[in-house]
Motif scaffolding. Sequence first.
Motif, PDB file in Angstrom:
ATOM      1  N   LEU A  75      54.286  44.109  43.885  1.00 38.28           N
ATOM      2  CA  LEU A  75      53.442  42.918  44.051  1.00 38.28           C
ATOM      3  C   LEU A  75      51.969  43.261  43.863  1.00 38.28           C
ATOM      4  CD1 LEU A  75      55.047  41.265  47.233  1.00 38.28           C
ATOM      5  CD2 LEU A  75      55.532  40.761  44.836  1.00 38.28           C
ATOM      6  N   LYS A  76      51.218  42.293  43.391  1.00 37.77           N
ATOM      7  CA  LYS A  76      49.779  42.472  43.191  1.00 37.77           C
ATOM      8  C   LYS A  76      49.071  42.331  44.535  1.00 37.77           C
ATOM      9  CE  LYS A  76      46.330  41.097  39.816  1.00 37.77           C
ATOM     10  NZ  LYS A  76      45.237  41.107  40.778  1.00 37.77           N
ATOM     11  N   LYS A  77      48.180  43.242  44.804  1.00 41.38           N
ATOM     12  CA  LYS A  77      47.413  43.178  46.053  1.00 41.38           C
ATOM     13  C   LYS A  77      46.021  42.627  45.755  1.00 41.38           C
ATOM     14  CE  LYS A  77      50.589  45.219  48.613  1.00 41.38           C
ATOM     15  NZ  LYS A  77      51.683  44.791  47.757  1.00 41.38           N
ATOM     16  N   VAL A  78      45.599  41.684  46.585  1.00 35.56           N
ATOM     17  CA  VAL A  78      44.284  41.078  46.377  1.00 35.56           C
ATOM     18  C   VAL A  78      43.331  41.578  47.458  1.00 35.56           C
ATOM     19  CG1 VAL A  78      43.021  38.890  46.341  1.00 35.56           C
ATOM     20  CG2 VAL A  78      45.252  39.031  45.259  1.00 35.56           C
ATOM     21  N   LYS A  79      42.126  41.941  47.031  1.00 32.42           N
ATOM     22  CA  LYS A  79      41.123  42.367  48.016  1.00 32.42           C
ATOM     23  C   LYS A  79      40.658  41.136  48.789  1.00 32.42           C
ATOM     24  CE  LYS A  79      39.477  46.485  45.633  1.00 32.42           C
ATOM     25  NZ  LYS A  79      40.131  46.486  44.325  1.00 32.42           N
ATOM     26  N   LYS A  80      40.869  41.177  50.098  1.00 34.75           N
ATOM     27  CA  LYS A  80      40.604  40.003  50.950  1.00 34.75           C
ATOM     28  C   LYS A  80      39.175  39.474  50.859  1.00 34.75           C
ATOM     29  CE  LYS A  80      44.057  39.644  54.570  1.00 34.75           C
ATOM     30  NZ  LYS A  80      45.015  40.728  54.326  1.00 34.75           N
ATOM     31  N   GLU A  81      38.234  40.392  50.689  1.00 33.01           N
ATOM     32  CA  GLU A  81      36.832  39.952  50.727  1.00 33.01           C
ATOM     33  C   GLU A  81      36.421  39.217  49.442  1.00 33.01           C
ATOM     34  OE1 GLU A  81      36.911  44.212  49.201  1.00 33.01           O
ATOM     35  OE2 GLU A  81      37.889  43.063  50.786  1.00 33.01           O
ATOM     36  N   LYS A  82      37.269  39.279  48.421  1.00 36.87           N
ATOM     37  CA  LYS A  82      36.914  38.628  47.153  1.00 36.87           C
ATOM     38  C   LYS A  82      37.253  37.144  47.178  1.00 36.87           C
ATOM     39  CE  LYS A  82      36.427  42.424  44.084  1.00 36.87           C
ATOM     40  NZ  LYS A  82      36.529  42.857  42.707  1.00 36.87           N
ATOM     41  N   GLN A  83      36.331  36.356  46.692  1.00 36.27           N
ATOM     42  CA  GLN A  83      36.432  34.891  46.701  1.00 36.27           C
ATOM     43  C   GLN A  83      37.269  34.397  45.531  1.00 36.27           C
ATOM     44  OE1 GLN A  83      35.109  33.846  49.593  1.00 36.27           O
ATOM     45  NE2 GLN A  83      35.571  31.768  48.954  1.00 36.27           N
ATOM     46  N   PHE A  84      38.145  33.436  45.793  1.00 37.20           N
ATOM     47  CA  PHE A  84      38.916  32.805  44.714  1.00 37.20           C
ATOM     48  C   PHE A  84      37.960  32.092  43.750  1.00 37.20           C
ATOM     49  CE2 PHE A  84      40.714  28.667  43.271  1.00 37.20           C
ATOM     50  CZ  PHE A  84      41.597  29.173  42.330  1.00 37.20           C
ATOM     51  N   LYS A  85      38.230  32.259  42.464  1.00 40.48           N
ATOM     52  CA  LYS A  85      37.346  31.645  41.455  1.00 40.48           C
ATOM     53  C   LYS A  85      38.185  31.122  40.301  1.00 40.48           C
ATOM     54  CE  LYS A  85      33.309  32.690  38.657  1.00 40.48           C
ATOM     55  NZ  LYS A  85      32.576  33.707  37.944  1.00 40.48           N
ATOM     56  N   ALA A  86      37.909  29.884  39.882  1.00 41.35           N
ATOM     57  CA  ALA A  86      38.642  29.295  38.750  1.00 41.35           C
ATOM     58  C   ALA A  86      37.792  29.347  37.486  1.00 41.35           C
ATOM     59  CB  ALA A  86      39.018  27.851  39.072  1.00 41.35           C
ATOM     60  N   HIS A  87      38.401  29.797  36.393  1.00 46.60           N
ATOM     61  CA  HIS A  87      37.723  29.841  35.086  1.00 46.60           C
ATOM     62  C   HIS A  87      38.322  28.760  34.198  1.00 46.60           C
ATOM     63  CE1 HIS A  87      35.865  33.816  35.831  1.00 46.60           C
ATOM     64  NE2 HIS A  87      36.964  34.028  36.536  1.00 46.60           N
ATOM     65  N   LYS A  88      37.466  28.011  33.528  1.00 45.85           N
ATOM     66  CA  LYS A  88      38.005  26.887  32.741  1.00 45.85           C
ATOM     67  C   LYS A  88      37.549  26.875  31.297  1.00 45.85           C
ATOM     68  CE  LYS A  88      37.792  24.479  36.998  1.00 45.85           C
ATOM     69  NZ  LYS A  88      37.042  23.508  37.747  1.00 45.85           N
ATOM     70  N   LEU A  89      36.857  27.923  30.876  1.00 49.75           N
ATOM     71  CA  LEU A  89      36.419  27.960  29.485  1.00 49.75           C
ATOM     72  C   LEU A  89      37.319  28.890  28.685  1.00 49.75           C
ATOM     73  CD1 LEU A  89      32.540  28.116  29.950  1.00 49.75           C
ATOM     74  CD2 LEU A  89      33.886  26.169  29.152  1.00 49.75           C
ATOM     75  N   LEU A  90      38.041  28.326  27.744  1.00 50.96           N
ATOM     76  CA  LEU A  90      38.906  29.118  26.874  1.00 50.96           C
ATOM     77  C   LEU A  90      38.472  28.850  25.438  1.00 50.96           C
ATOM     78  CD1 LEU A  90      42.348  28.246  28.520  1.00 50.96           C
ATOM     79  CD2 LEU A  90      41.159  30.426  28.716  1.00 50.96           C
ATOM     80  N   ASP A  91      38.557  29.869  24.614  1.00 52.72           N
ATOM     81  CA  ASP A  91      38.198  29.698  23.203  1.00 52.72           C
ATOM     82  C   ASP A  91      39.467  29.887  22.375  1.00 52.72           C
ATOM     83  OD1 ASP A  91      37.265  29.986  20.570  1.00 52.72           O
ATOM     84  OD2 ASP A  91      35.344  30.792  21.260  1.00 52.72           O
ATOM     85  N   ASP A  92      39.884  28.825  21.687  1.00 49.65           N
ATOM     86  CA  ASP A  92      41.160  28.903  20.965  1.00 49.65           C
ATOM     87  C   ASP A  92      41.007  29.275  19.481  1.00 49.65           C
ATOM     88  OD1 ASP A  92      40.128  26.583  19.937  1.00 49.65           O
ATOM     89  OD2 ASP A  92      41.695  25.257  20.710  1.00 49.65           O
ATOM     90  N   ASN A  93      39.894  29.893  19.117  1.00 48.20           N
ATOM     91  CA  ASN A  93      39.716  30.371  17.734  1.00 48.20           C
ATOM     92  C   ASN A  93      40.397  31.730  17.557  1.00 48.20           C
ATOM     93  OD1 ASN A  93      37.968  28.368  16.275  1.00 48.20           O
ATOM     94  ND2 ASN A  93      36.771  28.676  18.140  1.00 48.20           N
ATOM     95  N   VAL A  94      41.693  31.721  17.783  1.00 48.34           N
ATOM     96  CA  VAL A  94      42.485  32.957  17.736  1.00 48.34           C
ATOM     97  C   VAL A  94      43.745  32.701  16.907  1.00 48.34           C
ATOM     98  CG1 VAL A  94      41.640  33.789  19.969  1.00 48.34           C
ATOM     99  CG2 VAL A  94      43.700  32.400  19.890  1.00 48.34           C
TER     100      VAL A  94
END
Length: 344
Positions: A199-218
């Motif tokens: 399982l992936k362990k998350v560092k508790k002190e780190k804040q959840f953050k959502a990213h919404k910029l994706l570039d589909d020129n791939v």
Amino acid sequence: MGVKTKILLIYTGGTIGMIKDYESGALKAFNFNNLMKRIPELTQLACTIDSISFDKPIDSSNMNPSHWVAITNIIEEHYTHYDGFVVLHGSDTMSYTAAALSYMLENLGKPVVLTGSQLPIGDLRTDAKENLITSIQIAALREENTAVIQEVCLYFEYKLYRGNRTTKVNAEHFEAFASLNYPELAESGVHLKINKEYLKKVKKEKQFKAHKLLDDNVVILKLFPGLNQNVLNSVLNIPNLKGLVLETYGAGNAPTDEWLLNSLKKAIDSGLYIVNVTQCSGGSVLLGQYETSEELQHLQIINGKDITTEAAVTKLMYLLGTGVSPKLFKTLFETPLRGEMQEK
């Protein structure tokens, strides 16, 4: 009795949310407000379940980055109110969505479980019930008031996988997915067996953050015997193209034709990011192991190691969207950000 775990179901579309109209035989979208009526077993789970549906549920073949942003928005908006999220999704592009969400949801401290089914919820032999019930159960798992799973995963046919390690391998078996380069996170049998060491362990002190910029020129290009110069150059010269996933042979090998290497070199020199991934279902790119990959190594091609094509193309979209500098791009791509590739 403690406070009940709160789970949010997000229905995007797909077979799992369909029921058959027995008169016409046609499939129609299911009203998730009637979920408890349709699956009374859910009342046995020690959690409360709310649901949100896309205004227009879509077939997962129509899934695109704007829908990933919509799912991310829903999770971000409800992040503090729920202990876990279950995303119901068509199976065809589920691995792409799971990979994309893993990058978009940074420092995730709660489970996001994607699931779906091969047969509709109302079918006699449906796999939808088991997939849905167990996904909710997994999303509700807690130990010492903390979520057991803290990453984006995919549950299908008795197995829980890291989402960005999966590939759809079968269109008609209930066992539709595989994770060939990373062990399963859990297995559902008589008991639910969680493989905690994976399982992936998350560092508790780190804040959840959502990213919404994706570039589909791939773009994705699969090497094949007979790929010619015109075809390659027409792909490399697509207007505004920024990233290419090159599916090579075996452990990252490509033909040593001078025209091919020159075209790739020219593209890389002009700023195109090219990622070398293997077209084999499992295994890893080992640049320099054979003469046929040594040349690619000299070109400073990005080493995709054991990443899946789905996780590679979505990682390109994510890194391009976040505006990573050209200097750092190769290093960052070759670094596991969400457990999507091996460390070394």
